[in-house]
Each structure stands twice: as C-alpha cells, then as structure tokens.
Design an enzyme around this catalytic site. Sequence first.
Site, PDB file in Angstrom:
ATOM      1  N   ASP A 191       0.471  -1.185   0.115  1.00  0.00           N
ATOM      2  CA  ASP A 191       0.066   0.106  -0.042  1.00  0.00           C
ATOM      3  C   ASP A 191       1.008   1.242   0.346  1.00  0.00           C
ATOM      4  O   ASP A 191       1.720   1.213   0.730  1.00  0.00           O
ATOM      5  CB  ASP A 191      -1.313  -0.278   1.106  1.00  0.00           C
ATOM      6  CG  ASP A 191      -1.560   0.911   1.481  1.00  0.00           C
ATOM      7  OD1 ASP A 191      -2.341   1.202   0.441  1.00  0.00           O
ATOM      8  OD2 ASP A 191      -1.640   2.372   2.015  1.00  0.00           O
ATOM      9  N   GLU A 276      -2.074  -1.185  -5.736  1.00  0.00           N
ATOM     10  CA  GLU A 276      -3.278  -0.733  -6.057  1.00  0.00           C
ATOM     11  C   GLU A 276      -2.593  -0.221  -7.489  1.00  0.00           C
ATOM     12  O   GLU A 276      -2.445   0.404  -7.742  1.00  0.00           O
ATOM     13  CB  GLU A 276      -3.698   0.139  -5.162  1.00  0.00           C
ATOM     14  CG  GLU A 276      -5.013   0.561  -5.187  1.00  0.00           C
ATOM     15  CD  GLU A 276      -5.559   0.864  -3.983  1.00  0.00           C
ATOM     16  OE1 GLU A 276      -6.787   1.692  -3.783  1.00  0.00           O
ATOM     17  OE2 GLU A 276      -5.039   1.112  -3.152  1.00  0.00           O
ATOM     18  N   CYS A 329     -12.428  -5.097   7.090  1.00  0.00           N
ATOM     19  CA  CYS A 329     -11.511  -5.468   7.928  1.00  0.00           C
ATOM     20  C   CYS A 329     -11.320  -6.774   7.307  1.00  0.00           C
ATOM     21  O   CYS A 329     -11.927  -7.656   6.884  1.00  0.00           O
ATOM     22  CB  CYS A 329     -12.996  -6.093   9.033  1.00  0.00           C
ATOM     23  SG  CYS A 329     -11.967  -6.775  10.150  1.00  0.00           S
ATOM     24  N   CYS A 332     -12.509 -10.255   9.642  1.00  0.00           N
ATOM     25  CA  CYS A 332     -14.027 -10.671   9.436  1.00  0.00           C
ATOM     26  C   CYS A 332     -14.708 -10.410   8.323  1.00  0.00           C
ATOM     27  O   CYS A 332     -15.465 -10.752   7.611  1.00  0.00           O
ATOM     28  CB  CYS A 332     -14.059 -10.469  10.650  1.00  0.00           C
ATOM     29  SG  CYS A 332     -15.245  -8.110  10.687  1.00  0.00           S
ATOM     30  N   CYS A 348     -13.076  -2.147  14.230  1.00  0.00           N
ATOM     31  CA  CYS A 348     -14.667  -2.881  13.676  1.00  0.00           C
ATOM     32  C   CYS A 348     -15.222  -4.009  14.787  1.00  0.00           C
ATOM     33  O   CYS A 348     -14.564  -3.589  15.881  1.00  0.00           O
ATOM     34  CB  CYS A 348     -13.230  -4.480  12.621  1.00  0.00           C
ATOM     35  SG  CYS A 348     -14.830  -5.547  11.508  1.00  0.00           S
ATOM     36  N   CYS A 350     -15.677  -6.720  15.091  1.00  0.00           N
ATOM     37  CA  CYS A 350     -14.889  -8.029  15.668  1.00  0.00           C
ATOM     38  C   CYS A 350     -14.262  -7.688  16.861  1.00  0.00           C
ATOM     39  O   CYS A 350     -14.091  -8.567  17.275  1.00  0.00           O
ATOM     40  CB  CYS A 350     -14.703  -8.327  14.442  1.00  0.00           C
ATOM     41  SG  CYS A 350     -12.714  -8.128  13.729  1.00  0.00           S
ATOM     42  N   ASP A 357      -3.252   1.316   7.283  1.00  0.00           N
ATOM     43  CA  ASP A 357      -2.795   1.309   6.268  1.00  0.00           C
ATOM     44  C   ASP A 357      -2.078   0.125   6.322  1.00  0.00           C
ATOM     45  O   ASP A 357      -1.705  -0.938   5.170  1.00  0.00           O
ATOM     46  CB  ASP A 357      -1.074   2.180   6.014  1.00  0.00           C
ATOM     47  CG  ASP A 357      -1.886   4.192   6.085  1.00  0.00           C
ATOM     48  OD1 ASP A 357      -2.409   3.997   5.073  1.00  0.00           O
ATOM     49  OD2 ASP A 357      -0.446   4.024   6.910  1.00  0.00           O
TER      50      ASP A 357
END
Length: 400
Positions: A191, A276, A329, A332, A348, A350, A357
Amino acid sequence: MSVTTNRVKRAFKYRFYPTDAQAAELSRTFGCVRKVYNLALAARTEAWTRQERVNYNQTSALLTAWKKTEELAFLNDVSSVPLQQTLRHLQTAFTNFFSKRAKYPRFKARKKSRKSAEYTTSGFRFRDGRLTLAKMAEPLDIVWSRPLPEGAKPSTVTVSQDSAGRWFVSMLCDDPTVKLLPATDAAVGVDVGLNHLLTLSTGEKIANPRHERTDRARLAKAQRALACKAKGDGANRRKARLKVAKIHARIADRRRDGLHKLTTRLVRENQTIVIEDLTVRNMVKNRSLARAISDAAWAEFRSLLEYKAQWHGREVIAVDRFFPSSKLCSVCGTLQDKMLLHVRTWTCACGTTHDRDVNAARNLLAAGRAVSACGAGVRPQRRTPGGQSAMKQEVSRREP
C-alpha cells in the site's frame, strides 16, 4: 533448483565528458534531429488535412530532398543515422496515435524538448571499451561506473544532455546476467502512501524520504534568483536556470536511486507482489497534495517494479482502484460505511483494531491471491457486500 537465464535487452547509461569539438558536434546533431522531426511532422500533418497518409519511406525520401536545398544544406554536416532514427521515432509516434495508445505527436521546442540523438551500429564504433561516434575523430571520455556484460556489443547508442548540462550515453545490449529467480511461495501486498512511502502486508513500514522537501529551501532560493533575472538568453539568466536544474537533477537522482533499491528488494524476496492500480495523473490535480504525490513518485515505483518482475520471472498484480482496501476488515470481512482520510487506526465490530495502511496492504494481498488463483472478478469474502472486484493488470510469471 537451477536458475535460468532470461534474454533481456538492457540499456546501460553512463556519464561522459565531451571535448569542445565533440560538444559542438553533438549540439549541432541535436538541433538537426529536432529540425528533421518537426519538418517531417509538419509534412505528415499537412497530408493528414488532405486525408492522406505519409509513411516512413516517404519522409525518408523527403529528407534526401531537404538535404539538397540551399536552406537545409546544413543537415549534411551531421551524421545521417540520427536523422533517420528520428523519422523512425516519428513513425512509432503515429503508430501509437492510430492505435489510440497516445495523443497526436507534438512539435519539439528548442528550449523544452529533450536533447538526444540515437545511433545504430552504422553510426558508431565500439572497440576495446572505447566508443567513437560518426563524424568524430576521438572516442568519448566515458566514466565507466559499472562494466558492460562480458562480450556485450551495443546495438544502439543514445547520446543525451539533460537540463543540468550533464552528458550521458546509453548503450542498448543483451544482458545475459539477468536471470529468472528461483520460484518461492512468498507474496506481499503493498500500500503506497505519503506519511510512509510503502506499507507492506507483513506490517513493515518504509519511510517516505521526501527528497523534494529536503532541498525545498535551496530550490526556492534558486528559483527566486532566476525570477529576478531579465528574460531572454542572457548569461546571468542561463547561469541561474542551470542552478535550478542542478537542484532538480539532484532530487530526481536520489529519488530514482531509492526506488531502484526498494523495487529490487521486493522482487528478490517475493514471487507475487500486489499493488493498487492508482491513477496518479488524476490524483495530482489535487492542489494541496500534488507536490507530495509527485515527490513520492508512485507511477515510477510501479514502472520499475513491473519491468524487474518481468526480468526475474515474478508476478505483479494491480487491484482495481475502487477496491475498498482501507475500509474492509482483513479479519472478518466487514465493510465500513465511511472512513475519513485522517483516521489512521480503527476498530472493527469484531473487536480487531487495525492500522489503516497495514490493513489495506493485507486486503490487497488477499484480493491479489484470489485473482492469481481464480482469475479477475474474485474478491475476498466479507459480511457486508460492496466494493469493486480486483483486476489482474500485469502477469509476468515464468517458471525457471
């Protein structure tokens, strides 16, 4: 496992210091190359308005006629090889235009266009490590910063001068030292960012060196001095412009060196690298971030990564830019509704706390693995639907 050699055409670039006579000859050649390119482009453009097409052979015949005129007789004073090569380059530009890969070719400006000339084997002599160009009595004084591959014979030689006044020669030849690396199971998601240049799915963060910011004060001072000089071709303005160009060259050299080291390391350590698919051209339209994005050189990073991966039998996968890597996430699969840019860590539902990042890099890796295994259109499982599918942009995998 044995390592297989990969046949690669590679350009080796060196700095050289011409004599006054050589510099004058090369400057004349650069001017003639630019003149011939512009004349041929004008002829082809005029024919285009008449719904006619002019090909390379016709422009080559025009060049012969131009040399016989009194006005353009100076074209005979330089080697004919670079002049023929610039016509071939123009033909390539038109081929790309007709294939819709590029815009219509533009005229070369004296002060803005790149100063370069390309010589094929008939335009130079390379013996015992000494390079002599056509129309020159002495070989070039080249600084051999690294040796050419043993037994290498250049097929083309390109001489250029950058805006800082430095002279370079680039020799294209086969490089048998480039090898397909042994296959490995290692894969990494990458990233890119501004606070950290790269964040890897392993959790490693690579600092952004911000080369332009380091020299910003010196650059601003030199630019102010240039702005105070009277416009024109005066000696003082030339000196001030050269000082600005040298600072820019220093920044670019350090940036390129850092990117080469990073991309070489990533290619050596990983079989698959997932990045990306960013549209940097559109991102730099953001005036508040344009300077920082340009300094990070994400597009150059991707370009270096792709050709090195192709050389060494690695795989580079680009994930669609709309894939919600930051909001998803990685544990999950829950997709957050919204996440502002200033949020660097988030928790999150979860219960997992994510570094923005690192989480994005892990999601990119998961999407890339899905693409590599099953093809485009596959995305990681998640509870909340949304986001775009990953796309396989570049596959350069080869079995050694």
